[in-house]
Design a protein around this motif. Sequence first.
Motif, PDB file in Angstrom:
ATOM      1  N   GLN A 121       0.569  -0.579   0.163  1.00 33.23           N
ATOM      2  CA  GLN A 121       0.097   0.172   0.120  1.00 33.23           C
ATOM      3  C   GLN A 121       0.575   1.449  -0.194  1.00 33.23           C
ATOM      4  O   GLN A 121       0.085   1.988  -0.494  1.00 33.23           O
ATOM      5  CB  GLN A 121      -1.246   0.011   1.015  1.00 33.23           C
ATOM      6  CG  GLN A 121      -1.698  -1.129   1.010  1.00 33.23           C
ATOM      7  CD  GLN A 121      -3.227  -1.502   0.154  1.00 33.23           C
ATOM      8  OE1 GLN A 121      -3.068   0.320  -0.421  1.00 33.23           O
ATOM      9  NE2 GLN A 121      -3.012  -2.734  -0.435  1.00 33.23           N
ATOM     10  N   THR A 142      -1.760  -5.255  -7.327  1.00 32.51           N
ATOM     11  CA  THR A 142      -1.007  -3.525  -7.736  1.00 32.51           C
ATOM     12  C   THR A 142       0.233  -4.455  -8.487  1.00 32.51           C
ATOM     13  O   THR A 142       0.672  -2.180  -8.362  1.00 32.51           O
ATOM     14  CB  THR A 142      -1.391  -3.169  -6.174  1.00 32.51           C
ATOM     15  OG1 THR A 142      -2.682  -3.021  -6.016  1.00 32.51           O
ATOM     16  CG2 THR A 142      -0.626  -1.167  -5.802  1.00 32.51           C
ATOM     17  N   GLN A 165     -11.354  -4.193 -15.874  1.00 28.35           N
ATOM     18  CA  GLN A 165     -11.141  -4.912 -14.049  1.00 28.35           C
ATOM     19  C   GLN A 165     -12.497  -4.659 -13.461  1.00 28.35           C
ATOM     20  O   GLN A 165     -13.496  -5.176 -14.041  1.00 28.35           O
ATOM     21  CB  GLN A 165     -10.924  -3.974 -13.052  1.00 28.35           C
ATOM     22  CG  GLN A 165      -9.136  -2.423 -13.544  1.00 28.35           C
ATOM     23  CD  GLN A 165      -9.492  -1.831 -11.885  1.00 28.35           C
ATOM     24  OE1 GLN A 165      -9.086  -2.797 -10.842  1.00 28.35           O
ATOM     25  NE2 GLN A 165      -8.773  -0.234 -12.220  1.00 28.35           N
ATOM     26  N   GLU A 206      -7.894  -6.702 -10.567  1.00 31.19           N
ATOM     27  CA  GLU A 206      -8.224  -5.038 -10.183  1.00 31.19           C
ATOM     28  C   GLU A 206      -6.811  -4.573  -9.395  1.00 31.19           C
ATOM     29  O   GLU A 206      -5.756  -5.438  -8.867  1.00 31.19           O
ATOM     30  CB  GLU A 206      -8.943  -5.680  -9.151  1.00 31.19           C
ATOM     31  CG  GLU A 206     -10.463  -6.604  -8.707  1.00 31.19           C
ATOM     32  CD  GLU A 206     -11.418  -5.167  -9.325  1.00 31.19           C
ATOM     33  OE1 GLU A 206     -10.680  -3.889  -9.609  1.00 31.19           O
ATOM     34  OE2 GLU A 206     -12.553  -5.355  -9.616  1.00 31.19           O
ATOM     35  N   THR A 207      -6.954  -3.589  -9.129  1.00 30.94           N
ATOM     36  CA  THR A 207      -5.402  -2.557  -8.533  1.00 30.94           C
ATOM     37  C   THR A 207      -6.505  -1.447  -8.506  1.00 30.94           C
ATOM     38  O   THR A 207      -7.493  -0.381  -8.927  1.00 30.94           O
ATOM     39  CB  THR A 207      -4.578  -2.359 -10.265  1.00 30.94           C
ATOM     40  OG1 THR A 207      -3.118  -1.061  -9.602  1.00 30.94           O
ATOM     41  CG2 THR A 207      -5.344  -0.945 -11.435  1.00 30.94           C
ATOM     42  N   THR A 208      -5.685  -0.402  -7.272  1.00 28.91           N
ATOM     43  CA  THR A 208      -6.232   0.893  -7.086  1.00 28.91           C
ATOM     44  C   THR A 208      -4.336   1.598  -7.250  1.00 28.91           C
ATOM     45  O   THR A 208      -4.555   3.210  -6.851  1.00 28.91           O
ATOM     46  CB  THR A 208      -5.377   0.598  -5.526  1.00 28.91           C
ATOM     47  OG1 THR A 208      -4.455  -0.132  -5.233  1.00 28.91           O
ATOM     48  CG2 THR A 208      -6.542  -0.409  -4.910  1.00 28.91           C
ATOM     49  N   GLU A 222      -2.577   4.472  -9.163  1.00 33.30           N
ATOM     50  CA  GLU A 222      -3.370   6.050  -9.653  1.00 33.30           C
ATOM     51  C   GLU A 222      -3.024   5.994 -11.058  1.00 33.30           C
ATOM     52  O   GLU A 222      -1.882   5.275 -11.489  1.00 33.30           O
ATOM     53  CB  GLU A 222      -2.666   6.879  -8.886  1.00 33.30           C
ATOM     54  CG  GLU A 222      -3.452   8.231  -9.612  1.00 33.30           C
ATOM     55  CD  GLU A 222      -2.689   9.414  -8.752  1.00 33.30           C
ATOM     56  OE1 GLU A 222      -3.090  10.636  -9.200  1.00 33.30           O
ATOM     57  OE2 GLU A 222      -1.659   9.303  -7.591  1.00 33.30           O
ATOM     58  N   LYS A 239      -1.502  -1.285 -16.981  1.00 34.49           N
ATOM     59  CA  LYS A 239      -3.019  -1.055 -16.646  1.00 34.49           C
ATOM     60  C   LYS A 239      -3.213  -2.318 -17.583  1.00 34.49           C
ATOM     61  O   LYS A 239      -3.745  -3.292 -17.225  1.00 34.49           O
ATOM     62  CB  LYS A 239      -3.310  -0.435 -15.783  1.00 34.49           C
ATOM     63  CG  LYS A 239      -5.442  -0.885 -15.524  1.00 34.49           C
ATOM     64  CD  LYS A 239      -6.270   0.513 -15.603  1.00 34.49           C
ATOM     65  CE  LYS A 239      -7.733   0.070 -14.820  1.00 34.49           C
ATOM     66  NZ  LYS A 239      -8.399  -0.231 -15.844  1.00 34.49           N
TER      67      LYS A 239
END
Length: 230
Positions: free
Chosen positions: A5, A37, A75, A109-111, A113, A123
């Motif tokens: 994170q 991520t 996603q 899935e990715t967080t 930015e 991505k």
Amino acid sequence: MTDSQTLSLPDNASLFTRLRVALQALQVLKNDPANATCGQLLNICLDLNVYASLAQQLQRSEEGRRMLSERPSLQGKELDLTVLERLPEGTLGHAFARYFRDNKISPFETTLELKDDIDVIGKRYRETHDLLHVLTGYGTDVVGEMELQAYALGNLGIHTAVLILLFGTFERLKERQPGVGMSEYLRRLRAAYHRGRASQQFLGFWFEHHWETPVATLRARLCAPAERMN
């Protein structure tokens, strides 16, 4: 212990910084290989120049510019697998939904930015991985995964694929894994690489517009024929 994170890649990062962040991402991925991520971050760290070149290629066409502007997403939160699975058998949507169900996995899935076109390309590369399995026909076993990496290397010149192929082949030599022999394994990787080079570049394709198109039609359009294995 590295926390996924808190990992990020600064703007205009130097090669040293990119390698440092890549190693940190690898530490996470060793214990959590499905961490989306860190997987995407690793790709961007190692393939920043490749992604920049791919983004420039997309900017040369109206369709490519629209893709970079609209940033379509594959996603999990954008996909309704239940609806896709109701499409006729043989269509891309049906096959894609069945792929996740049969392999008991979930969509990417990715967080991370998305700050620029390079992040968008990174991505897009990650989230089309599972679609490529469906499209190319390469399996999700160890050899099939290596074939897909070789295909991506031939198609896009991805540096991360080189790292994965080297590591996978080293592990195969070290552990003398049963099944496909080394000569056959290397032959299949070479065939996948050359198939990728001979195929249309897939990152600029709007898969989202083709859920109802037969997989066979898309395979003939986007992929060079697979080498026949004796």
